[in-house]
Design a protein around this motif. Structure first.
Motif, PDB file in Angstrom:
ATOM      1  N   PHE A  10       6.229   3.354 -15.586  1.00  0.00           N
ATOM      2  CA  PHE A  10       7.547   2.897 -15.145  1.00  0.00           C
ATOM      3  C   PHE A  10       7.532   2.510 -13.672  1.00  0.00           C
ATOM      4  O   PHE A  10       8.082   1.473 -13.275  1.00  0.00           O
ATOM      5  N   ASN A  11       6.892   3.321 -12.841  1.00  0.00           N
ATOM      6  CA  ASN A  11       6.856   3.042 -11.407  1.00  0.00           C
ATOM      7  C   ASN A  11       5.903   1.911 -11.047  1.00  0.00           C
ATOM      8  O   ASN A  11       6.043   1.292  -9.985  1.00  0.00           O
ATOM      9  N   ALA A  12       4.937   1.647 -11.920  1.00  0.00           N
ATOM     10  CA  ALA A  12       3.951   0.609 -11.633  1.00  0.00           C
ATOM     11  C   ALA A  12       4.330  -0.739 -12.231  1.00  0.00           C
ATOM     12  O   ALA A  12       3.497  -1.653 -12.270  1.00  0.00           O
TER      13      ALA A  12
ATOM     14  N   TYR B 268       5.724  18.195 -26.196  1.00  0.00           N
ATOM     15  CA  TYR B 268       4.269  18.282 -26.300  1.00  0.00           C
ATOM     16  C   TYR B 268       3.675  19.388 -25.446  1.00  0.00           C
ATOM     17  O   TYR B 268       2.447  19.510 -25.379  1.00  0.00           O
ATOM     18  N   ASP B 269       4.530  20.173 -24.760  1.00  0.00           N
ATOM     19  CA  ASP B 269       4.080  21.317 -23.975  1.00  0.00           C
ATOM     20  C   ASP B 269       2.957  20.926 -23.010  1.00  0.00           C
ATOM     21  O   ASP B 269       1.950  21.627 -22.879  1.00  0.00           O
ATOM     22  N   SER B 270       3.156  19.807 -22.350  1.00  0.00           N
ATOM     23  CA  SER B 270       2.166  19.282 -21.413  1.00  0.00           C
ATOM     24  C   SER B 270       2.862  18.333 -20.442  1.00  0.00           C
ATOM     25  O   SER B 270       3.848  17.675 -20.794  1.00  0.00           O
ATOM     26  N   LEU B 271       2.330  18.257 -19.226  1.00  0.00           N
ATOM     27  CA  LEU B 271       2.869  17.322 -18.241  1.00  0.00           C
ATOM     28  C   LEU B 271       2.284  15.923 -18.392  1.00  0.00           C
ATOM     29  O   LEU B 271       2.850  14.961 -17.869  1.00  0.00           O
ATOM     30  N   THR B 272       1.197  15.786 -19.091  1.00  0.00           N
ATOM     31  CA  THR B 272       0.497  14.502 -19.151  1.00  0.00           C
ATOM     32  C   THR B 272       1.309  13.387 -19.794  1.00  0.00           C
ATOM     33  O   THR B 272       1.333  12.267 -19.263  1.00  0.00           O
ATOM     34  N   PRO B 273       1.984  13.598 -20.933  1.00  0.00           N
ATOM     35  CA  PRO B 273       2.764  12.489 -21.505  1.00  0.00           C
ATOM     36  C   PRO B 273       3.860  11.983 -20.579  1.00  0.00           C
ATOM     37  O   PRO B 273       4.045  10.770 -20.427  1.00  0.00           O
ATOM     38  N   ALA B 274       4.604  12.896 -19.953  1.00  0.00           N
ATOM     39  CA  ALA B 274       5.651  12.483 -19.023  1.00  0.00           C
ATOM     40  C   ALA B 274       5.050  11.804 -17.800  1.00  0.00           C
ATOM     41  O   ALA B 274       5.604  10.825 -17.275  1.00  0.00           O
ATOM     42  N   TRP B 275       3.915  12.297 -17.335  1.00  0.00           N
ATOM     43  CA  TRP B 275       3.236  11.661 -16.192  1.00  0.00           C
ATOM     44  C   TRP B 275       2.846  10.228 -16.520  1.00  0.00           C
ATOM     45  O   TRP B 275       3.031   9.322 -15.699  1.00  0.00           O
TER      46      TRP B 275
ATOM     47  N   ALA C 147       0.833  -1.205   0.000  1.00  0.00           N
ATOM     48  CA  ALA C 147       0.000   0.000   0.000  1.00  0.00           C
ATOM     49  C   ALA C 147       0.867   1.255   0.000  1.00  0.00           C
ATOM     50  O   ALA C 147       0.586   2.224  -0.719  1.00  0.00           O
ATOM     51  N   ILE C 148       1.931   1.239   0.799  1.00  0.00           N
ATOM     52  CA  ILE C 148       2.837   2.388   0.835  1.00  0.00           C
ATOM     53  C   ILE C 148       3.492   2.590  -0.529  1.00  0.00           C
ATOM     54  O   ILE C 148       3.631   3.731  -1.009  1.00  0.00           O
ATOM     55  N   TYR C 149       3.916   1.491  -1.165  1.00  0.00           N
ATOM     56  CA  TYR C 149       4.533   1.585  -2.495  1.00  0.00           C
ATOM     57  C   TYR C 149       3.566   2.229  -3.486  1.00  0.00           C
ATOM     58  O   TYR C 149       3.952   3.114  -4.267  1.00  0.00           O
TER      59      TYR C 149
ATOM     60  N   PHE D 295       4.970   5.527  -5.030  1.00  0.00           N
ATOM     61  CA  PHE D 295       5.582   5.422  -6.348  1.00  0.00           C
ATOM     62  C   PHE D 295       4.584   5.492  -7.501  1.00  0.00           C
ATOM     63  O   PHE D 295       4.969   5.848  -8.619  1.00  0.00           O
ATOM     64  N   VAL D 296       3.340   5.123  -7.268  1.00  0.00           N
ATOM     65  CA  VAL D 296       2.368   5.111  -8.364  1.00  0.00           C
ATOM     66  C   VAL D 296       1.484   6.357  -8.355  1.00  0.00           C
ATOM     67  O   VAL D 296       1.091   6.848  -9.414  1.00  0.00           O
ATOM     68  N   VAL D 297       1.182   6.869  -7.159  1.00  0.00           N
ATOM     69  CA  VAL D 297       0.303   8.047  -7.060  1.00  0.00           C
ATOM     70  C   VAL D 297       1.104   9.330  -6.851  1.00  0.00           C
ATOM     71  O   VAL D 297       1.034  10.256  -7.656  1.00  0.00           O
ATOM     72  N   THR D 298       1.883   9.367  -5.765  1.00  0.00           N
ATOM     73  CA  THR D 298       2.520  10.628  -5.358  1.00  0.00           C
ATOM     74  C   THR D 298       3.689  11.025  -6.240  1.00  0.00           C
ATOM     75  O   THR D 298       3.720  12.144  -6.772  1.00  0.00           O
ATOM     76  N   ALA D 299       4.681  10.139  -6.388  1.00  0.00           N
ATOM     77  CA  ALA D 299       5.909  10.516  -7.100  1.00  0.00           C
ATOM     78  C   ALA D 299       5.654  10.955  -8.545  1.00  0.00           C
ATOM     79  O   ALA D 299       6.152  12.018  -8.963  1.00  0.00           O
ATOM     80  N   PRO D 300       4.913  10.187  -9.357  1.00  0.00           N
ATOM     81  CA  PRO D 300       4.707  10.644 -10.743  1.00  0.00           C
ATOM     82  C   PRO D 300       4.012  11.999 -10.831  1.00  0.00           C
ATOM     83  O   PRO D 300       4.400  12.849 -11.643  1.00  0.00           O
TER      84      PRO D 300
END
Length: 266
Positions: free
Chosen positions: A242-244, A229-236, A155-157, A161-166
């Motif tokens: 990657f983290n999941a 792409y002038d957006s954060l969504t693709p990198a997110w 749950a912590i992971y 890593f999947v919710v907070t960090a990205p």
């Protein structure tokens, strides 16, 4: 004399603006780097408070190990990340930069394709690069393995890593840092290089030197997507995938095509 006076009057505001720019630059960098630093401080404070509680109740005080501190450090990073994002929201709102800092746009097909390609490059490139760098330098990859048999650690992971960090790291690095550097006149190529180096360097403390080098390359992919792409969504999206890996991709690859598992290839 009039020319001399005019010249002196014009340079004073420029000097003042330059000093303000440097001060604001330090504030921006502090917000970007804050999660790791705050997490270290919170973890140390928590360990000290726990030891003090043990002493007060005359219990045996043991030196904490990395394994015992790992859950607290991970949760501290979660808290610290959201504190930094809240600070970025407040600061960018005052500087009229909020739209650029929190620039999440709807995914297009080209951006989605680029995100998936970036993920595949990172999926197979990161283990291979880690293995090669560890062999060349004698260093190690990321330490502190997660026990996925523990529901608590799983749950912590997920939260970290999947919710907070990205989400938080995209806002801080690819949002706040990029928006600020663009505002002060940096070219995208310089932003891509410096941003990737800062992103990788800030992973030395929680992980290792070898892994920070790998993360620098991963950051180059993420910054490239953000700038292209002038957006954060693709990198997110690339960051989340990657983290999941332990939950999405790797179990699927292990079941369907074990020979294509990144660990076996590297």
């Amino acid at each position: 004399m009039a020319i001399l006076d005019g010249g002196a009057g014009s340079t004073a505001p420029q000097a003042k603006a330059g000093s303000v720019g440097w001060r604001e630059g330090i504030v921006v960098l502090a917000m970007v780097l804050a999660p790791v630093a705050l997490a270290v401080l919170l973890t140390a404070a928590g360990a000290l408070a726990y030891a003090s509680w043990k002493i007060v109740y005359r219990d045996v005080v043991e030196i904490p190990t990395w394994r015992s501190l790992q859950p607290f450090g991970m949760l501290a990073y979660v808290v610290s990340s959201w504190i930094a994002v809240a600070a970025a929201w407040r600061w960018s709102q005052r500087r009229c930069l909020r739209r650029e800092v929190f620039l999440f746009r709807r995914l297009t097909w080209p951006a989605t394709t680029a995100s998936l390609v970036g993920f595949l490059v990172a999926l197979y490139g990161a283990p291979a690069a880690t293995h090669w760098l560890s062999h060349v330098t004698g260093g190690a990859g990321p330490g502190g393995r997660i026990d996925f048999h523990s529901p608590y650690m799983t749950a912590i992971y997920l939260v970290l890593f999947v919710v907070t960090a990205p989400l938080c790291e995209e806002i801080l690095y690819r949002g706040l840092l990029v928006a600020w550097l663009r505002r002060i006149g940096w070219h995208d190529s310089a932003i891509w290089l410096v941003g990737s180096l800062i992103f990788g360097a800030n992973h030395i403390i929680p992980f290792s030197l070898v892994w920070s080098v790998v993360i620098t390359a991963f950051g180059a992919i993420l910054f490239g997507l953000r700038l292209r792409y002038d957006s954060l969504t693709p990198a997110w999206l690339t960051h989340v995938l990657f983290n999941a890996q332990p939950f999405l991709i790797l179990p699927l690859i292990s079941r369907i095509a074990p020979a294509l598992h990144p660990g076996s290839i590297s």
